[in-house]
Design an enzyme around this catalytic site. Structure first.
Site, PDB file in Angstrom:
ATOM      1  N   ASP A   1      24.214   9.348 -21.548  1.00 34.30           N
ATOM      2  CA  ASP A   1      25.062   8.206 -21.282  1.00 34.30           C
ATOM      3  C   ASP A   1      24.947   7.779 -19.903  1.00 34.30           C
ATOM      4  O   ASP A   1      25.971   7.002 -19.605  1.00 34.30           O
ATOM      5  CB  ASP A   1      26.484   8.593 -21.659  1.00 34.30           C
TER       6      ASP A   1
ATOM      7  N   HIS B   1      -1.315   4.289  -6.031  1.00 34.56           N
ATOM      8  CA  HIS B   1       0.165   4.403  -6.558  1.00 34.56           C
ATOM      9  C   HIS B   1       0.838   5.834  -6.292  1.00 34.56           C
ATOM     10  O   HIS B   1       1.821   5.884  -6.985  1.00 34.56           O
ATOM     11  CB  HIS B   1       0.350   3.732  -7.815  1.00 34.56           C
TER      12      HIS B   1
ATOM     13  N   ASP C   1       4.362   2.228   2.234  1.00 33.75           N
ATOM     14  CA  ASP C   1       4.573   1.012   1.760  1.00 33.75           C
ATOM     15  C   ASP C   1       5.917   1.157   1.148  1.00 33.75           C
ATOM     16  O   ASP C   1       6.184   1.762  -0.028  1.00 33.75           O
ATOM     17  CB  ASP C   1       3.472   1.047   0.805  1.00 33.75           C
TER      18      ASP C   1
ATOM     19  N   ASP D   1       7.983  -6.539   1.432  1.00 33.09           N
ATOM     20  CA  ASP D   1       6.886  -5.525   0.827  1.00 33.09           C
ATOM     21  C   ASP D   1       6.161  -5.278   2.026  1.00 33.09           C
ATOM     22  O   ASP D   1       5.057  -6.268   2.531  1.00 33.09           O
ATOM     23  CB  ASP D   1       6.001  -6.399  -0.029  1.00 33.09           C
TER      24      ASP D   1
ATOM     25  N   HIS E   1      -8.690  -3.237  -4.069  1.00 34.08           N
ATOM     26  CA  HIS E   1      -7.655  -4.138  -4.347  1.00 34.08           C
ATOM     27  C   HIS E   1      -7.600  -5.485  -4.037  1.00 34.08           C
ATOM     28  O   HIS E   1      -8.259  -5.625  -2.913  1.00 34.08           O
ATOM     29  CB  HIS E   1      -6.241  -3.438  -4.397  1.00 34.08           C
TER      30      HIS E   1
ATOM     31  N   HIS F   1      -0.424 -10.830  -2.963  1.00 36.89           N
ATOM     32  CA  HIS F   1       0.158 -11.426  -4.220  1.00 36.89           C
ATOM     33  C   HIS F   1       1.337 -12.176  -3.652  1.00 36.89           C
ATOM     34  O   HIS F   1       2.002 -12.177  -2.469  1.00 36.89           O
ATOM     35  CB  HIS F   1       0.322 -10.241  -5.125  1.00 36.89           C
TER      36      HIS F   1
ATOM     37  N   HIS G   1       5.844  -8.424  -7.072  1.00 39.20           N
ATOM     38  CA  HIS G   1       4.551  -8.978  -7.453  1.00 39.20           C
ATOM     39  C   HIS G   1       5.176 -10.353  -8.219  1.00 39.20           C
ATOM     40  O   HIS G   1       5.271 -10.316  -9.333  1.00 39.20           O
ATOM     41  CB  HIS G   1       3.739  -8.408  -8.413  1.00 39.20           C
TER      42      HIS G   1
ATOM     43  N   GLU H   1      -2.304  -8.034   2.835  1.00 39.57           N
ATOM     44  CA  GLU H   1      -2.499  -6.435   2.754  1.00 39.57           C
ATOM     45  C   GLU H   1      -3.915  -5.638   2.229  1.00 39.57           C
ATOM     46  O   GLU H   1      -4.034  -5.211   1.386  1.00 39.57           O
ATOM     47  CB  GLU H   1      -1.656  -5.738   1.762  1.00 39.57           C
TER      48      GLU H   1
ATOM     49  N   TYR I   1      -9.767   3.029   2.005  1.00 46.51           N
ATOM     50  CA  TYR I   1      -9.362   4.227   1.359  1.00 46.51           C
ATOM     51  C   TYR I   1     -10.644   5.111   1.249  1.00 46.51           C
ATOM     52  O   TYR I   1     -11.486   4.758   0.519  1.00 46.51           O
ATOM     53  CB  TYR I   1      -8.673   3.979   0.025  1.00 46.51           C
TER      54      TYR I   1
ATOM     55  N   ARG J   1      -3.539   1.011   4.926  1.00 48.78           N
ATOM     56  CA  ARG J   1      -3.216  -0.382   4.381  1.00 48.78           C
ATOM     57  C   ARG J   1      -2.304  -0.830   5.603  1.00 48.78           C
ATOM     58  O   ARG J   1      -1.622  -0.068   6.079  1.00 48.78           O
ATOM     59  CB  ARG J   1      -2.716  -0.106   3.196  1.00 48.78           C
TER      60      ARG J   1
ATOM     61  N   GLU K   1       0.263  -4.085   5.554  1.00 45.30           N
ATOM     62  CA  GLU K   1       0.659  -5.216   4.743  1.00 45.30           C
ATOM     63  C   GLU K   1       1.810  -6.057   5.521  1.00 45.30           C
ATOM     64  O   GLU K   1       2.755  -5.619   5.901  1.00 45.30           O
ATOM     65  CB  GLU K   1       1.256  -4.849   3.500  1.00 45.30           C
TER      66      GLU K   1
HETATM   67  N1  GLY Z   1       4.290  -2.476  -2.844  1.00 45.87           N
HETATM   68  C1  GLY Z   1       3.413  -2.867  -3.827  1.00 45.87           C
HETATM   69  C2  GLY Z   1       2.434  -3.667  -3.378  1.00 45.87           C
HETATM   70  O1  GLY Z   1       2.008  -3.773  -2.094  1.00 45.87           O
HETATM   71  O2  GLY Z   1       1.758  -4.499  -3.990  1.00 45.87           O
HETATM   72 MN    MN Z   2       2.014  -5.859  -1.782  1.00 40.63          MN
HETATM   73 MN    MN Z   3       3.319  -2.986  -0.619  1.00 41.10          MN
END
Ligand code: GLY
Ligand code: MN
Ligand code: MN
Length: 464
Positions: free
Chosen positions: A39, A246, A263, A274, A357, A361, A368, A411, A415, A432, A434
């Protein structure tokens, strides 16, 4: 809700309504409450489309807008017993005055009222495949309308997806939205600073540092500045964990000599930030780490330089890839005897081994965020190509042209997993960087630079 805010939501509803068709109607529910276990529920998070048009964050609510601009909110009724447990509600009596909608009813009346509201409408708009259960409810309401056709009632002939209209509106952030996003990014940047300093301080003190220690710093900083939630699950990845795209903050040790990829971004008043930074756990880059870091940073600078009104959405990515691919050849990550020239690396997407990647975005209410990546007026201009890696046929349509008020992330990353032919000094390094950018007439405004990005500045910050 302050009157200024009421006007903002009213303006959005009017803009949306003006695109529906005068005798059409639109229905938007908020998100359902979701059980976490038994619950206990997950913290409630409103539906972004619904919130965009109402600023209302109670659960069990639905907004109905007609093409002439009239808005009706269905919301939870006042209920002293429930309010003692769950908190106060506006209720339909208060909602019009509090939110600026034209009328309100109890959510319990939705099934009773909607069929009559759908009568004699040409079209019904709602978000397709977005709000679980809404389609079947619309069908049930339409069924009731059709049962009255023999009384001369007309039933809507068309069902239309409301996402397209709202996606396009949400893609352009107004001043109110930009102000919140600046603040969200500022809070998140402060959280990154705090985690970097915590990492160096704890290691200097000889303490056992774990990824969750750094996540705790970030979450504390978000919350103490009024952020309601993290905008997404924070990634705090030490050492080779950074090569898992991820990865989530876990319990792995954060060791001197290794990098930490973080991140993390807060959500503030419904808007996401982000940010990713990659920093040496103890505040000092090794030679190999710095070489890759400088490469990723150079690629980000190339992307930022082309992020401006009039450029295509893909231009920052293409600029990034060019710099990264050249760097991969220069640093020996890719062997030109095997992969050929820079043009070959780009053409055959050999860089994908280390950069898999996209460079950005849309960012907004959702991390996103919604919004088409294809230029609306050019959707039909299409060519086909074979992806050199997967062999899949890709339909290329002209990429979106960037306009003032659009917000996107920039970003790039690299890797390096251990693999034959990959120089050992780079094994297990994941980087990375970003940042969040608002497109404007002269370029873009980086709203997340409250945390340093230059290697020397990060080292200086972590020394202090
Ligand atoms: N944190 C998700 C991305 O960088 O797209
Ligand atoms: Mn991002
Ligand atoms: Mn991110």
């Amino acid at each position: 809700m302050p009157n200024d805010d009421k006007r903002i939501y009213a303006r959005r509803r009017a803009q949306f309504a003006s695109q529906l068709g005068h005798d059409a109607i639109a229905i938007l529910g908020t998100a359902p409450e979701r059980a976490r276990n038994r619950d206990s529920d997950f913290p409630f998070r409103h539906d972004s489309y619904f919130y965009y048009l109402t600023g209302f964050s109670e659960p069990n609510a639905c907004l109905v807008i007609t093409g002439d601009g009239h808005s009706t909110l269905f919301c939870q009724p006042k209920d002293l017993e429930r309010e003692i447990w769950d908190g106060s509600r506006f209720g339909p009596e208060m909602a019009p005055q509090a939110l600026g909608v034209d009328g309100a009813f109890s959510a319990a009346e939705l099934d009773a009222k909607l069929p009559a509201m759908l009568e004699n409408r040409s079209a019904v708009w709602y978000p397709f495949a977005t709000q679980q259960g809404l389609e079947s409810r619309v069908c049930a309401w339409l069924d009731k309308v059709r049962a009255r056709i023999r009384y001369g009632v007309l039933s809507p002939q068309t069902q239309r997806d409301a996402c397209g209209l709202l996606d396009e509106m949400r893609l352009f952030k107004d001043e109110h939205e930009q102000a919140i996003m600046r603040r969200a990014a500022e809070i998140s940047a402060g959280a990154h600073v705090r985690a970097m300093q915590c990492s160096a301080r704890m290691l200097r003190a000889g303490q056992d540092v774990r990824e969750y220690h750094l996540e705790a710093e970030v979450l504390h900083e978000f919350r103490r500045h009024g952020s309601q939630f993290p905008a997404y699950g924070s990634i705090v990845a030490s050492g080779a964990n950074a090569c898992v795209l991820h990865y989530r903050a876990d319990a792995a040790p954060v060791r001197a000599g290794e990098l930490v990829l973080m991140d993390a971004g807060c959500e503030l008043d419904g808007y996401a930030s982000d940010i990713t930074r990659t920093f040496p756990a103890n505040g000092r880059f090794t030679g190999a780490q710095r070489a890759l870091y400088e490469l990723v940073l150079a690629s980000q600078k190339a992307a930022i330089a082309v992020t401006r009104e009039g450029a295509r959405f893909t231009e920052p990515h293409d600029a990034t890839v060019k710099v990264l691919a050249q760097g991969m050849l220069d640093l020996g990550l890719l062997d030109s005897n095997r992969v050929g020239t820079l043009e070959d690396v780009i053409e055959k997407r050999c860089y994908n081994q280390f950069y898999m990647h996209r460079t950005g975005h849309w960012l907004g209410m959702d991390v996103h965020d919604c919004g088409s990546y294809i230029e609306p007026g050019e959707v039909g201009q299409m060519d086909e190509r074979k992806d050199p890696l997967s062999g899949e046929t890709i339909l290329n349509r002209p990429s979106r042209v960037l306009r003032s008020g659009m917000v996107l992330t920039i970003e790039p990353g690299i890797y390096v997993r251990a693999a034959p032919g990959v120089p050992e000094r780079y094994h297990g390094i994941g980087i990375r960087i970003e940042d969040d950018a608002i497109v404007n007439a002269s370029g873009c405004e980086l709203i997340s630079r409250g945390v340093p990005v230059e290697a020397d500045e990060i080292e200086a910050l972590m020394r202090d």
